[in-house]
Design a protein around this motif. Structure first.
Motif, PDB file in Angstrom:
ATOM      1  N   PRO A  28      -6.961  -7.326   1.099  1.00 36.68           N
ATOM      2  CA  PRO A  28      -5.580  -7.802   1.210  1.00 36.68           C
ATOM      3  C   PRO A  28      -4.597  -6.667   1.485  1.00 36.68           C
ATOM      4  O   PRO A  28      -4.883  -5.495   1.252  1.00 36.68           O
ATOM      5  CB  PRO A  28      -5.320  -8.424  -0.162  1.00 36.68           C
ATOM      6  N   THR A  29      -3.432  -7.021   1.967  1.00 34.11           N
ATOM      7  CA  THR A  29      -2.348  -6.085   2.216  1.00 34.11           C
ATOM      8  C   THR A  29      -1.788  -5.578   0.896  1.00 34.11           C
ATOM      9  O   THR A  29      -1.634  -6.336  -0.051  1.00 34.11           O
ATOM     10  CB  THR A  29      -1.246  -6.782   3.038  1.00 34.11           C
ATOM     11  N   GLU A  30      -1.483  -4.274   0.834  1.00 38.53           N
ATOM     12  CA  GLU A  30      -0.902  -3.654  -0.361  1.00 38.53           C
ATOM     13  C   GLU A  30       0.550  -3.272  -0.073  1.00 38.53           C
ATOM     14  O   GLU A  30       0.838  -2.650   0.944  1.00 38.53           O
ATOM     15  CB  GLU A  30      -1.677  -2.398  -0.743  1.00 38.53           C
ATOM     16  N   ASN A  31       1.477  -3.640  -0.973  1.00 32.75           N
ATOM     17  CA  ASN A  31       2.899  -3.312  -0.839  1.00 32.75           C
ATOM     18  C   ASN A  31       3.294  -2.327  -1.930  1.00 32.75           C
ATOM     19  O   ASN A  31       2.926  -2.504  -3.100  1.00 32.75           O
ATOM     20  CB  ASN A  31       3.745  -4.571  -0.982  1.00 32.75           C
ATOM     21  N   TYR A  32       4.089  -1.308  -1.555  1.00 34.23           N
ATOM     22  CA  TYR A  32       4.508  -0.267  -2.493  1.00 34.23           C
ATOM     23  C   TYR A  32       5.992   0.055  -2.327  1.00 34.23           C
ATOM     24  O   TYR A  32       6.551  -0.089  -1.238  1.00 34.23           O
ATOM     25  CB  TYR A  32       3.729   1.027  -2.254  1.00 34.23           C
ATOM     26  N   PHE A  33       6.597   0.532  -3.411  1.00 38.70           N
ATOM     27  CA  PHE A  33       7.946   1.094  -3.387  1.00 38.70           C
ATOM     28  C   PHE A  33       7.848   2.469  -4.022  1.00 38.70           C
ATOM     29  O   PHE A  33       7.218   2.624  -5.073  1.00 38.70           O
ATOM     30  CB  PHE A  33       8.928   0.225  -4.179  1.00 38.70           C
TER      31      PHE A  33
END
Length: 72
Positions: A28-33
């Motif tokens: 799956p796609t990983e999102n980060y800040f």
């Protein structure tokens, strides 16, 4: 990425980024800040520190790091 100039040698930034595996049906796609600081030691050497958090279940909970950049 949003960059901030704090003083002549000191900067900061914040950003959101995505890791999207190419051709992987099960990853799956990983999102980060994240955010960090940069320090210009000379015109050709910059140091940095950073830290961030994962924004979804697939992402790591958090990360920290440091680095440097050399212009040649």
């Amino acid at each position: 990425t949003i960059n901030y100039t704090l003083t002549e040698p000191l900067g900061a930034y914040t950003e959101w980024f995505v890791i999207a595996p190419d051709g992987a049906d099960t990853n799956p796609t990983e999102n980060y800040f994240d955010g960090g600081f940069t320090y210009k030691v000379t015109n050709n050497l910059q140091l940095d520190v950073r830290g961030g958090v994962g924004l979804n279940e697939a992402a790591d909970d958090y990360f920290v790091g440091s680095g440097f950049a050399v212009r040649r």
